[in-house]
Design a protein around this motif. Sequence first.
Motif, PDB file in Angstrom:
ATOM      1  N   ARG A  95       1.856   1.010  -3.864  1.00 10.27           N
ATOM      2  CA  ARG A  95       1.707   2.384  -3.387  1.00 10.27           C
ATOM      3  C   ARG A  95       1.583   3.317  -4.580  1.00 10.27           C
ATOM      4  NH1 ARG A  95       0.602   0.198   0.550  1.00 10.27           N
ATOM      5  NH2 ARG A  95       1.441   0.411   2.662  1.00 10.27           N
ATOM      6  N   GLN A  99      -4.232  10.404  -3.614  1.00  9.73           N
ATOM      7  CA  GLN A  99      -5.408  10.024  -2.841  1.00  9.73           C
ATOM      8  C   GLN A  99      -6.608   9.945  -3.775  1.00  9.73           C
ATOM      9  OE1 GLN A  99      -5.674  12.834   0.517  1.00  9.73           O
ATOM     10  NE2 GLN A  99      -4.939  11.165   1.819  1.00  9.73           N
ATOM     11  N   ARG A 124      -6.398  -2.266   4.506  1.00 12.80           N
ATOM     12  CA  ARG A 124      -5.532  -1.200   5.023  1.00 12.80           C
ATOM     13  C   ARG A 124      -4.899  -0.415   3.881  1.00 12.80           C
ATOM     14  NH1 ARG A 124      -3.105  -4.969   9.876  1.00 12.80           N
ATOM     15  NH2 ARG A 124      -4.494  -4.205  11.530  1.00 12.80           N
ATOM     16  N   ASN A 125      -4.520  -1.113   2.822  1.00 18.37           N
ATOM     17  CA  ASN A 125      -3.912  -0.435   1.685  1.00 18.37           C
ATOM     18  C   ASN A 125      -4.933   0.450   0.977  1.00 18.37           C
ATOM     19  OD1 ASN A 125      -1.644   0.123   0.108  1.00 18.37           O
ATOM     20  ND2 ASN A 125      -2.178  -1.429  -1.402  1.00 18.37           N
ATOM     21  N   ALA A 128      -5.430   3.565   3.016  1.00  7.59           N
ATOM     22  CA  ALA A 128      -4.284   4.475   2.913  1.00  7.59           C
ATOM     23  C   ALA A 128      -4.318   5.307   1.642  1.00  7.59           C
ATOM     24  CB  ALA A 128      -2.987   3.671   2.972  1.00  7.59           C
ATOM     25  N   HIS A 129      -5.028   4.812   0.624  1.00  7.35           N
ATOM     26  CA  HIS A 129      -5.096   5.530  -0.650  1.00  7.35           C
ATOM     27  C   HIS A 129      -6.342   6.414  -0.777  1.00  7.35           C
ATOM     28  CE1 HIS A 129      -2.018   2.583  -1.929  1.00  7.35           C
ATOM     29  NE2 HIS A 129      -1.671   3.539  -2.776  1.00  7.35           N
TER      30      HIS A 129
END
Length: 242
Positions: A95, A99, A124-125, A128-129
Amino acid sequence: MEEMDPRLYGARWAEHYDEWHAGLMDDEGSVAKLAELADGGPLLEFGVGTGRLAVPLAEQGLEVVGVDVSEDMLAQLKRKSDKVTTIVGDMTTVRVDQQFAVAFIAFNSIFVLPTQEAQVQLFRNAAAHLRPGGRFVLETMVVSGARPGDKGTFRVARIEHDKLTIVAGMADPATQFHNGVWVIFEPDGTKFYPIQGRNVTHHEMDLMAQLAGLELEHRWADWKEGTFDGNSTMHVSVYRKP
């Protein structure tokens, strides 16, 4: 097939990665296209390795964050440049509190993930970024998948004075998990460079992207936007976050 510690790849390959891969990929074309897609925004590279793409992107003044599970690979990157922010971590779960305009993974690096679940989690990761309108870009060879009865591959990769390099590998038709190794024979001994992971087709990537809420925007045969067709051996796929 037994899965190896993912850090072993970096430990074995880091010292020679740049030497062995020099000229195999279109570095100039990939850097130019990634910079164009980012349009001045920050980039996140999964499996950044020795910084083959991240370093020249950062040298253009772009903000680049690189993630890799291998400290050995990142050490090689740091010898080249201090302009790339590096993070030791798993590309499927890392994480970053930011963005990005572009997240990307180059030259088959999605194949190092051992399962379909892990590859879906990578998509998906990445999503998310990304900021709205951001893009996830992947470059891989075109694969058709292992078939029942597949006996694997074996080839001589290089013959030099006092040095022989061979490459061997097998894939499980049920899981598409690939187990391979480069072996180098020299007068002072034999060295093994393992490589493992799961092969994934571009069709399957499209479904993974849908699960992550991404839309296919482009698919090219190369970084110069060559037409992708039945004769293509590589693909660059660009997925956009709505």
